[in-house]
Design a protein around this motif. Sequence first.
Motif, PDB file in Angstrom:
ATOM      1  N   LYS A 306       0.833  -1.193   0.000  1.00 35.71           N
ATOM      2  CA  LYS A 306       0.000   0.000   0.000  1.00 35.71           C
ATOM      3  C   LYS A 306       0.872   1.249   0.000  1.00 35.71           C
ATOM      4  O   LYS A 306       1.811   1.365   0.792  1.00 35.71           O
ATOM      5  CB  LYS A 306      -0.911  -0.001   1.232  1.00 35.71           C
ATOM      6  CG  LYS A 306      -2.038   1.010   1.187  1.00 35.71           C
ATOM      7  CD  LYS A 306      -2.985   0.772   2.350  1.00 35.71           C
ATOM      8  CE  LYS A 306      -4.245   1.614   2.246  1.00 35.71           C
ATOM      9  NZ  LYS A 306      -5.184   1.348   3.356  1.00 35.71           N
ATOM     10  N   GLY A 307       0.558   2.168  -0.887  1.00 41.47           N
ATOM     11  CA  GLY A 307       1.299   3.414  -0.933  1.00 41.47           C
ATOM     12  C   GLY A 307       0.445   4.567  -0.422  1.00 41.47           C
ATOM     13  O   GLY A 307      -0.787   4.482  -0.358  1.00 41.47           O
ATOM     14  N   PHE A 308       1.119   5.658  -0.058  1.00 42.50           N
ATOM     15  CA  PHE A 308       0.425   6.831   0.472  1.00 42.50           C
ATOM     16  C   PHE A 308       0.975   8.079  -0.219  1.00 42.50           C
ATOM     17  O   PHE A 308       2.161   8.142  -0.562  1.00 42.50           O
ATOM     18  CB  PHE A 308       0.628   6.941   1.979  1.00 42.50           C
ATOM     19  CG  PHE A 308       0.166   5.735   2.738  1.00 42.50           C
ATOM     20  CD1 PHE A 308      -1.149   5.626   3.156  1.00 42.50           C
ATOM     21  CD2 PHE A 308       1.040   4.691   3.014  1.00 42.50           C
ATOM     22  CE1 PHE A 308      -1.586   4.511   3.843  1.00 42.50           C
ATOM     23  CE2 PHE A 308       0.621   3.570   3.708  1.00 42.50           C
ATOM     24  CZ  PHE A 308      -0.702   3.469   4.116  1.00 42.50           C
ATOM     25  N   PHE A 309       0.115   9.062  -0.403  1.00 43.76           N
ATOM     26  CA  PHE A 309       0.579  10.293  -1.035  1.00 43.76           C
ATOM     27  C   PHE A 309      -0.132  11.490  -0.437  1.00 43.76           C
ATOM     28  O   PHE A 309      -1.222  11.382   0.139  1.00 43.76           O
ATOM     29  CB  PHE A 309       0.352  10.257  -2.555  1.00 43.76           C
ATOM     30  CG  PHE A 309      -1.097  10.242  -2.968  1.00 43.76           C
ATOM     31  CD1 PHE A 309      -1.808  11.426  -3.132  1.00 43.76           C
ATOM     32  CD2 PHE A 309      -1.749   9.043  -3.218  1.00 43.76           C
ATOM     33  CE1 PHE A 309      -3.144  11.421  -3.517  1.00 43.76           C
ATOM     34  CE2 PHE A 309      -3.081   9.027  -3.615  1.00 43.76           C
ATOM     35  CZ  PHE A 309      -3.777  10.215  -3.760  1.00 43.76           C
ATOM     36  N   SER A 310       0.506  12.627  -0.568  1.00 35.58           N
ATOM     37  CA  SER A 310      -0.095  13.905  -0.238  1.00 35.58           C
ATOM     38  C   SER A 310       0.125  14.816  -1.432  1.00 35.58           C
ATOM     39  O   SER A 310       1.268  14.991  -1.885  1.00 35.58           O
ATOM     40  CB  SER A 310       0.531  14.505   1.024  1.00 35.58           C
ATOM     41  OG  SER A 310      -0.144  15.687   1.408  1.00 35.58           O
ATOM     42  N   MET A 311      -0.961  15.349  -1.943  1.00 39.35           N
ATOM     43  CA  MET A 311      -0.888  16.143  -3.169  1.00 39.35           C
ATOM     44  C   MET A 311      -1.406  17.547  -2.916  1.00 39.35           C
ATOM     45  O   MET A 311      -2.443  17.742  -2.288  1.00 39.35           O
ATOM     46  CB  MET A 311      -1.723  15.465  -4.264  1.00 39.35           C
ATOM     47  CG  MET A 311      -1.739  16.228  -5.585  1.00 39.35           C
ATOM     48  SD  MET A 311      -2.736  15.360  -6.838  1.00 39.35           S
ATOM     49  CE  MET A 311      -1.742  13.888  -7.067  1.00 39.35           C
ATOM     50  N   ILE A 312      -0.629  18.501  -3.402  1.00 39.92           N
ATOM     51  CA  ILE A 312      -1.029  19.909  -3.321  1.00 39.92           C
ATOM     52  C   ILE A 312      -1.172  20.432  -4.745  1.00 39.92           C
ATOM     53  O   ILE A 312      -0.239  20.348  -5.540  1.00 39.92           O
ATOM     54  CB  ILE A 312       0.010  20.730  -2.549  1.00 39.92           C
ATOM     55  CG1 ILE A 312       0.023  20.303  -1.090  1.00 39.92           C
ATOM     56  CG2 ILE A 312      -0.291  22.212  -2.653  1.00 39.92           C
ATOM     57  CD1 ILE A 312       0.940  21.119  -0.227  1.00 39.92           C
ATOM     58  N   ILE A 313      -2.362  20.944  -5.053  1.00 40.93           N
ATOM     59  CA  ILE A 313      -2.639  21.440  -6.398  1.00 40.93           C
ATOM     60  C   ILE A 313      -2.928  22.931  -6.303  1.00 40.93           C
ATOM     61  O   ILE A 313      -3.799  23.358  -5.540  1.00 40.93           O
ATOM     62  CB  ILE A 313      -3.851  20.712  -7.014  1.00 40.93           C
ATOM     63  CG1 ILE A 313      -3.612  19.196  -7.012  1.00 40.93           C
ATOM     64  CG2 ILE A 313      -4.117  21.218  -8.423  1.00 40.93           C
ATOM     65  CD1 ILE A 313      -4.825  18.400  -7.455  1.00 40.93           C
ATOM     66  N   GLN A 314      -2.197  23.718  -7.080  1.00 38.37           N
ATOM     67  CA  GLN A 314      -2.375  25.163  -7.008  1.00 38.37           C
ATOM     68  C   GLN A 314      -3.744  25.567  -7.533  1.00 38.37           C
ATOM     69  O   GLN A 314      -4.282  24.938  -8.444  1.00 38.37           O
ATOM     70  CB  GLN A 314      -1.270  25.882  -7.784  1.00 38.37           C
ATOM     71  CG  GLN A 314      -1.291  25.645  -9.279  1.00 38.37           C
ATOM     72  CD  GLN A 314      -0.212  26.424 -10.007  1.00 38.37           C
ATOM     73  OE1 GLN A 314       0.374  27.341  -9.444  1.00 38.37           O
ATOM     74  NE2 GLN A 314       0.043  26.077 -11.248  1.00 38.37           N
TER      75      GLN A 314
END
Length: 842
Positions: A306-314
């Motif tokens: 299992k992978g995890f991510f945090s994404m910030i989109i302008q």
Amino acid sequence: MKPKLVVSFLLIAAALIVAYVAISKVSASATRKPLAAAGKLTQGSLQVIDPEKGVVAAECPLKHTDVKAEISGFLARVVVTQEFENPLKDKIEAVYAFPLPQNAAVDDMTMRIGERSVRGKIKMREEARAIYEDAKKTGHVASLLDQERPNIFTQSVANIMPGEKVSITISYVEQLKYGNGSYEFVFPMVVGPRYIPGQPTGKQGGGWAPDTNQVPDASRVTPPVAPEGTRAGHDISLEVAVDAGVPIDTLKSVMHDVDVERATDHSAFVQLKDKAEIPNKDFILKYDVAGKNIEDALLVHRASDKGFFSMIIQPPERVAPADITPKELVFVLDTSGSMWGFPIEKAKECMRLALDGLNPRDTFNLITFSGSTEILFPKPVPATAANISKAQEFLAVRSGGGGTEMMQAIRAALDPSDVQDHVRVVCFMTDGYVGNDMEIIAEIQRHPQARVFSFGIGNAVNRFLLDKMAEQGRGEVEYVTLADDGSAAARRFYERVRNPLLTDISIDWGGLQVQETYPKRIPDLFDVKPVVISGSYVGGGRGTIKLKGKLGGRDFVREIPVELPASERRHDVLATLWARNKIDDLMSLDYGGLQRGETQPEVRDAITQLGLEYRLMTQFTSFVAVEEMTVTDGGQPRRVDVPVEMPAGVSREGVFGSRAKDQPFERLQLSATLQTRASAPEGPHRDSRKAKPERKPGLGSGSGPGAGGAKGTAQAGGVGNTPSGVNDSITPPPPKLTAEEQEKRRVLSKLHPSLAAIVQRLKDKNSSPGPEEVKLVRNGKVEIQLWLEDKSTGTLKQLKDLGFEIVAEPKSGRMLIGRIPIASLQSLTQLTAVRYASPTVN
């Protein structure tokens, strides 16, 4: 931008690496203020508050709190060290209620006694409490960290010997808020005094308020407040190391004097000037970054299936709509005792300016609340000059006094939205000092047609409540300290309401194997701030995702290329942040149950499992540490509840009434719960429309600070309301529980949920064992760990009669390990000697 973070634990055995860049640390030794002369209580004296004896002329057991934060990009790792020392002749148990940020993922605790360190273990809350109580009784030094609310925690340290020092280190990680080119780091320093609605039911904690039928844990969220003219007896030092990754333009501390070092254009080291600061207001650090626009960023961790991510989109650029739709706005002002003085004047300043900014095509109304709710107009009226003038006159004579009966105002403001076809925008201005936080949030969830904007007014407000009011109301939150410019806050509110940036946001993941993303419902954007998504995925891959929404009334789509790697061992803290966000989402499914202590079993179990799996503090999991090497002298330690400061800018008299001076709040509260409304404290009070019996802001007949107030106060053009939980006579006893309810509570209090589930299943003869029961039970028996009040011959015989077979008997403590027939589990809970039972296999 690719944020980098290095997480370094002080006094913790293992280091957690979050990113690449190391941030230098500077340790500061806190200066200590001398004791006052014997018999004198001065502003500089350090005091103990004992629940039985009131003020004791000795130093407080909590000596100092040290905070060290490392920030890189949008991530922060914070290490909080609390230093306890026993100044008394007897051994003590120190109990301290303190705040942490409402979105903090607390994932570690370590106890240190001299040169010995014990890392805390994460356990189910009941199990952790049983371990702690057993260690306390057997003389071991032990510590227990409980979460009362997402922003209120209780630290208990047992068996501190005279002159001995014990330090507790707590660590958490969080994502910073970003908007309009500015990052914000907040560290709360004091738990403000909560108003507690409802009828008293007893007391389980050391706070000044009794538990009630509406706030069953009130005594755990109302720590004693240092008497007027004295210090609580502890201070705080704080350091923040910032690596923004891009040049920092300006940096400022909103309420504290700080020293700032700038080694590079993108980094800074900030520390309080006074390394022994009084902890009575939030530390707020804001810094602007070059360009004012945050770049897209993706952080990923995948070390297993299992992978995890945090994404910030302008966000997109703001586009003004061609036609401004008229709005229906309702302003709601908290006029309770805790808002008395500076806070209410600051709130009125913001509200006056917001009223002046109304569009003539808008309609509006104004509601105030304390012990009762007052509504200016029977229904919203056009924003004409005459109507605004009436509102300004109504607002001008408002003053703080009475309890914070917020629920009535919530319903008065939101109920009409359920039967109309247009959006009602509601703006709440309050410090949020209530104990029924989650009940209020649950009520907002019931009104999806309204938009809720919250204004936190004050220097140490309840950010958990205010954040969640705006989140569940699909609005925005604004915090205004007593030193802030009210006009700027009013302008931002009007701009948000008039011209939202991006609404109806969704993400098309374009075939990527993304599973669980949070928040599930992406909030609308009202400011130039990014869309932040936390998620998990099962397989690596590349793809193009689409950010969709409404911009200026038109469809908006932005395509973003994304790569989720098959393996990435860095940034393992992302798993912790994802689990914390999932817990937050699960809580939102049953805020009402959480408030009443009757959470839906499936919600409770899911949160508990996440806490145990990811080593996280939750409402249902706690950290416990026991020092096994040394056993102190026999006898129960004397409990000392550590007092807190009154938040800066909050009126002591407005909260507790004029009789609060020189009187221990423990005794003050007991007398307050028996006081009738007719005998409310005297004093001047004016209403907006007609003369009323004069009263002094503060204690009345309710349970909690500022509980006074005139019953059924006539509304200006509205209808009077009687605040719930407030009566004209002595508070009646709480309703008795049925035998079935009593039995259910006993089982849940003494058995691990997996064991309690077996008991419940056995009552339903038609049900079959679930997978959890199949895992635990062998030949009709389950192996358990059993914590006891005593190991007497009589107790052992009672256990034997129930079929309990001893497998192991630890020499230290009152614990047994053995097997028991599942049919005897319910009978086990009826033994007074049994404190708690949990399965040996979790």
